[in-house]
Write an enzyme that holds these catalytic residues in place. Structure first.
Site, PDB file in Angstrom:
ATOM      1  CB  SER A  75       1.645  15.732 -22.162  1.00 29.03           C
ATOM      2  OG  SER A  75       2.887  15.367 -22.684  1.00 29.03           O
ATOM      3  CE1 TYR A  80      -1.070  10.597 -23.621  1.00 24.63           C
ATOM      4  CE2 TYR A  80       0.976  11.627 -24.333  1.00 24.63           C
ATOM      5  CZ  TYR A  80       0.056  11.357 -23.339  1.00 24.63           C
ATOM      6  OH  TYR A  80       0.243  11.856 -22.074  1.00 24.63           O
ATOM      7  CE  LYS A  93      -2.915  13.246 -21.849  1.00 22.86           C
ATOM      8  NZ  LYS A  93      -3.763  13.053 -20.692  1.00 22.86           N
TER       9      LYS A  93
HETATM   10  P1  NAD Z   1      -1.219   5.321 -16.011  1.00 23.70           P
HETATM   11  O1  NAD Z   1      -1.576   4.541 -17.211  1.00 23.70           O
HETATM   12  O2  NAD Z   1      -0.347   4.690 -14.998  1.00 23.70           O
HETATM   13  O3  NAD Z   1      -2.546   5.838 -15.277  1.00 23.70           O
HETATM   14  C1  NAD Z   1      -3.724   6.146 -15.969  1.00 23.70           C
HETATM   15  C2  NAD Z   1      -4.858   5.440 -15.249  1.00 23.70           C
HETATM   16  O4  NAD Z   1      -6.095   5.746 -15.899  1.00 23.70           O
HETATM   17  C3  NAD Z   1      -4.723   3.912 -15.256  1.00 23.70           C
HETATM   18  O5  NAD Z   1      -4.909   3.430 -13.938  1.00 23.70           O
HETATM   19  C4  NAD Z   1      -5.855   3.434 -16.169  1.00 23.70           C
HETATM   20  O6  NAD Z   1      -6.357   2.176 -15.779  1.00 23.70           O
HETATM   21  C5  NAD Z   1      -6.865   4.558 -16.009  1.00 23.70           C
HETATM   22  N1  NAD Z   1      -7.761   4.764 -17.155  1.00 23.70           N
HETATM   23  C6  NAD Z   1      -7.423   4.913 -18.467  1.00 23.70           C
HETATM   24  N2  NAD Z   1      -8.526   5.129 -19.209  1.00 23.70           N
HETATM   25  C7  NAD Z   1      -9.587   5.122 -18.344  1.00 23.70           C
HETATM   26  C8  NAD Z   1     -10.980   5.273 -18.507  1.00 23.70           C
HETATM   27  N3  NAD Z   1     -11.544   5.459 -19.709  1.00 23.70           N
HETATM   28  N4  NAD Z   1     -11.778   5.209 -17.411  1.00 23.70           N
HETATM   29  C9  NAD Z   1     -11.236   5.002 -16.180  1.00 23.70           C
HETATM   30  N5  NAD Z   1      -9.910   4.831 -15.980  1.00 23.70           N
HETATM   31  C10 NAD Z   1      -9.100   4.897 -17.039  1.00 23.70           C
HETATM   32  O7  NAD Z   1      -0.580   6.700 -16.514  1.00 23.70           O
HETATM   33  P2  NAD Z   1       0.171   7.831 -15.688  1.00 23.70           P
HETATM   34  O8  NAD Z   1       1.599   7.819 -16.081  1.00 23.70           O
HETATM   35  O9  NAD Z   1      -0.198   7.743 -14.264  1.00 23.70           O
HETATM   36  O10 NAD Z   1      -0.472   9.106 -16.357  1.00 23.70           O
HETATM   37  C11 NAD Z   1      -1.595   9.771 -15.781  1.00 23.70           C
HETATM   38  C12 NAD Z   1      -2.025  10.898 -16.708  1.00 23.70           C
HETATM   39  O11 NAD Z   1      -0.929  11.792 -16.908  1.00 23.70           O
HETATM   40  C13 NAD Z   1      -2.442  10.428 -18.104  1.00 23.70           C
HETATM   41  O12 NAD Z   1      -3.526  11.206 -18.535  1.00 23.70           O
HETATM   42  C14 NAD Z   1      -1.220  10.714 -18.948  1.00 23.70           C
HETATM   43  O13 NAD Z   1      -1.550  10.931 -20.289  1.00 23.70           O
HETATM   44  C15 NAD Z   1      -0.702  11.983 -18.296  1.00 23.70           C
HETATM   45  N6  NAD Z   1       0.729  12.185 -18.523  1.00 23.70           N
HETATM   46  C16 NAD Z   1       1.608  11.224 -18.168  1.00 23.70           C
HETATM   47  C17 NAD Z   1       2.967  11.395 -18.415  1.00 23.70           C
HETATM   48  C18 NAD Z   1       3.948  10.302 -18.093  1.00 23.70           C
HETATM   49  O14 NAD Z   1       5.065  10.342 -18.619  1.00 23.70           O
HETATM   50  N7  NAD Z   1       3.625   9.346 -17.254  1.00 23.70           N
HETATM   51  C19 NAD Z   1       3.415  12.583 -19.012  1.00 23.70           C
HETATM   52  C20 NAD Z   1       2.481  13.560 -19.348  1.00 23.70           C
HETATM   53  C21 NAD Z   1       1.133  13.356 -19.097  1.00 23.70           C
HETATM   54  C1  WQD Z   2      13.264   9.997 -23.151  1.00 22.46           C
HETATM   55  C2  WQD Z   2      14.572   9.995 -23.935  1.00 22.46           C
HETATM   56  C3  WQD Z   2      14.402   8.898 -26.061  1.00 22.46           C
HETATM   57  C4  WQD Z   2      13.639   4.884 -24.479  1.00 22.46           C
HETATM   58  C5  WQD Z   2       7.263  10.484 -23.654  1.00 22.46           C
HETATM   59  C6  WQD Z   2       6.020  11.010 -24.329  1.00 22.46           C
HETATM   60  C7  WQD Z   2       5.503  12.210 -23.592  1.00 22.46           C
HETATM   61  C8  WQD Z   2       5.305  11.902 -22.109  1.00 22.46           C
HETATM   62  C9  WQD Z   2       6.565  11.349 -21.507  1.00 22.46           C
HETATM   63  C10 WQD Z   2       3.278  10.801 -21.593  1.00 22.46           C
HETATM   64  C11 WQD Z   2      14.396  10.293 -25.430  1.00 22.46           C
HETATM   65  C12 WQD Z   2      15.349   8.139 -25.151  1.00 22.46           C
HETATM   66  C13 WQD Z   2      13.891   6.240 -24.615  1.00 22.46           C
HETATM   67  C14 WQD Z   2      14.657   3.959 -24.851  1.00 22.46           C
HETATM   68  C15 WQD Z   2      16.085   5.809 -25.413  1.00 22.46           C
HETATM   69  N1  WQD Z   2       4.355  10.835 -21.972  1.00 22.46           N
HETATM   70  N2  WQD Z   2      15.105   6.683 -25.064  1.00 22.46           N
HETATM   71  N3  WQD Z   2      15.845   4.467 -25.311  1.00 22.46           N
HETATM   72  O1  WQD Z   2       9.789  10.555 -25.481  1.00 22.46           O
HETATM   73  O2  WQD Z   2      10.539  12.378 -23.889  1.00 22.46           O
HETATM   74  O3  WQD Z   2       8.262  11.494 -23.722  1.00 22.46           O
HETATM   75  O4  WQD Z   2       6.997  10.220 -22.266  1.00 22.46           O
HETATM   76  O5  WQD Z   2       2.344  10.837 -21.170  1.00 22.46           O
HETATM   77  O6  WQD Z   2       4.294  12.565 -24.182  1.00 22.46           O
HETATM   78  O7  WQD Z   2       6.316  11.368 -25.665  1.00 22.46           O
HETATM   79  O8  WQD Z   2      10.135  10.069 -23.025  1.00 22.46           O
HETATM   80  O9  WQD Z   2      11.167   8.264 -21.735  1.00 22.46           O
HETATM   81  O10 WQD Z   2      10.287   7.743 -24.035  1.00 22.46           O
HETATM   82  O11 WQD Z   2      12.335   9.149 -23.806  1.00 22.46           O
HETATM   83  O12 WQD Z   2      17.188   6.207 -25.842  1.00 22.46           O
HETATM   84  O13 WQD Z   2      14.489   2.739 -24.784  1.00 22.46           O
HETATM   85  O14 WQD Z   2      15.139   8.667 -23.864  1.00 22.46           O
HETATM   86  O15 WQD Z   2      14.874   8.878 -27.396  1.00 22.46           O
HETATM   87  O16 WQD Z   2      15.527  11.017 -25.852  1.00 22.46           O
HETATM   88  P1  WQD Z   2       9.745  11.153 -24.156  1.00 22.46           P
HETATM   89  P2  WQD Z   2      10.938   8.709 -23.122  1.00 22.46           P
END
Ligand code: NAD
Ligand code: WQD
Length: 346
Positions: A127, A152, A156
């Site tokens: 991330s 979190y 990572k």
């Molecule tokens: P999500 O929660 O929808 O998907 C994660 C999946 O992993 C879920 O289905 C959950 O049940 C499964 N899981 C969690 N822990 C587990 C374990 N110990 N064993 C088996 N399964 C497990 O999240 P997502 O948005 O699809 O994110 C996927 C990956 O991408 C995550 O690692 C997250 O940290 C990373 N990521 C997401 C974002 C975002 O904004 N969505 C941003 C950056 C990084």
């Molecule tokens: C986006 C913008 C908020 C909600 C997070 C995690 C990052 C990654 C992606 C994980 C910001 C604003 C938000 C609301 C708002 N996650 N906001 N009202 O914080 O950039 O990133 O998600 O896997 O690690 O930190 O994303 O969507 O929460 O916020 O005004 O109710 O929207 O302040 O400027 P962020 P976000």
């Protein structure tokens, strides 16, 4: 020759389920391991419906060595796409042990078992949060991975550190089957598959902006709280690099292909390279959905930064990847999913 088999950890989740579609459509065989702690098996049923292909689903935890042992015995896995993890920033501050246990220890068990079976290709979902709060708003991969502001983000960064050490150990012992690792640093994934059948299905009140706004648009939530209106940005609200989830998962297919002919550990940003403010997102939703999004500007959210966006030129050069979809595509596809599935998969 039979198709290469990919193990997708966390494949039932938001990004993992979209990745399964791309993998199946690209001709890979897919094995999913997911403990369903933050997802529903219905997402995988819909992946099969969309693609007309089947996948193998194992409901288990990545910390369960026996489950991994069984999978690796039954399937000759070519590479692992490692999405499984807990991802809620606020929750990670309240439950740090659970986050480190799941995300860090989970990856240790997974890689230990991979090594035992000689499976040494892995793509990790990292991330942009690993960059902490650097001076520049445009993030390049050579910025230090330092200063993540919550457990979190730290989990990572820790996993990145662990993974970086694996190929170094290869060099010391001269293995013929070296570790080959790609860290993909996502910016803000939003949007959904164009079918509207799968999408993001957060538990309870969404923490992230786009799921929140789309629930206001569909009438489930009353009004958006905009966290801060006095940032040094275009309109005072936070600016982020939103990336369509389908573009994001296509980056994984490109990364898989790059694993073919390399070794070591490399990191790539996956972002669109352009930022939008909270109010720009709100106005795109109003224009595309025809709904009014009620909002109120409130205090800044602790730990937020003003602005960031990706420099993804390294991914273009080395993975031959760039985004294809724009903000309107992201909002249109989010809305198709949200309006057809106001209660998610339930
Ligand atoms: P999500 O929660 O929808 O998907 C994660 C999946 O992993 C879920 O289905 C959950 O049940 C499964 N899981 C969690 N822990 C587990 C374990 N110990 N064993 C088996 N399964 C497990 O999240 P997502 O948005 O699809 O994110 C996927 C990956 O991408 C995550 O690692 C997250 O940290 C990373 N990521 C997401 C974002 C975002 O904004 N969505 C941003 C950056 C990084
Ligand atoms: C986006 C913008 C908020 C909600 C997070 C995690 C990052 C990654 C992606 C994980 C910001 C604003 C938000 C609301 C708002 N996650 N906001 N009202 O914080 O950039 O990133 O998600 O896997 O690690 O930190 O994303 O969507 O929460 O916020 O005004 O109710 O929207 O302040 O400027 P962020 P976000």
């Amino acid at each position: 020759m039979s198709a290469e088999k990919i193990l997708v950890t966390g494949g039932a989740g938001y990004i993992g389920s979209h990745a399964c579609i791309e993998l199946l459509e690209a001709g890979y065989d897919v094995i999913v391991i997911d403990n369903l702690s933050n997802s529903k098996p219905e997402s995988l049923a819909r992946v099969e419906k969309i693609t007309g292909k089947s996948l193998c689903f194992v409901q288990a935890d990545i910390r369960d060595k026996q489950a991994l042992n069984d999978i690796f015995n039954q399937h000759e896995i070519y590479a692992v796409l490692h999405f499984a993890g807990l991802k809620a920033v606020g929750e990670s501050c309240a439950q740090p042990i659970r986050y480190y246990q799941n995300n860090v220890y989970g990856t240790l068990v997974l890689t230990e078992m991979m090594q035992q079976f000689g499976i040494k290709k892995i793509i990790f979902s990292s991330s942009a949060t690993v960059y902490g709060e650097p001076d520049s708003v445009k993030y390049t991969e050579d910025l230090p991975v330092f200063g993540a502001t919550n457990p979190y983000g730290k989990s990572k960064a820790m996993v990145e550190d662990i993974l970086k050490d694996l190929p170094i150990a290869d060099d010391l012992s001269n293995y013929s089957n070296p570790w080959n690792i790609i860290l993909l640093r996502y910016f803000n994934p939003i949007g959904a598959h164009k079918s509207g059948l799968i999408g993001e299905d957060p538990n309870g009140i969404p923490n992230n902006l786009v799921p929140y706004v789309s629930q206001v648009a569909v009438g489930k939530l009353d009004q958006l709280s905009v966290f801060g209106g006095d940032y040094p940005t275009i309109d005072g609200t936070g600016v982020r690099d939103y990336i369509h989830v389908v573009d994001l998962v296509k980056g994984h297919i490109q990364a898989l292909q790059a694993l073919n002919n390399s070794s070591g550990c490399r990191a790539y940003n996956l972002g669109a390279g352009k930022g939008y403010s909270v109010l720009e997102i709100v106005s795109a939703f109003e224009r595309i959905t025809g709904k009014t999004i009620k909002y109120k500007i409130v205090e800044r959210r602790a730990g937020d930064i003003a602005e960031n966006y990706a420099d993804s030129s390294l991914a273009l050069r080395e993975l031959n990847w760039q985004t294809e979809k724009n903000l309107d595509d992201m909002v249109t596809d989010t809305w198709r999913w949200q309006s057809a599935n106001p209660n998610g998969y339930k």
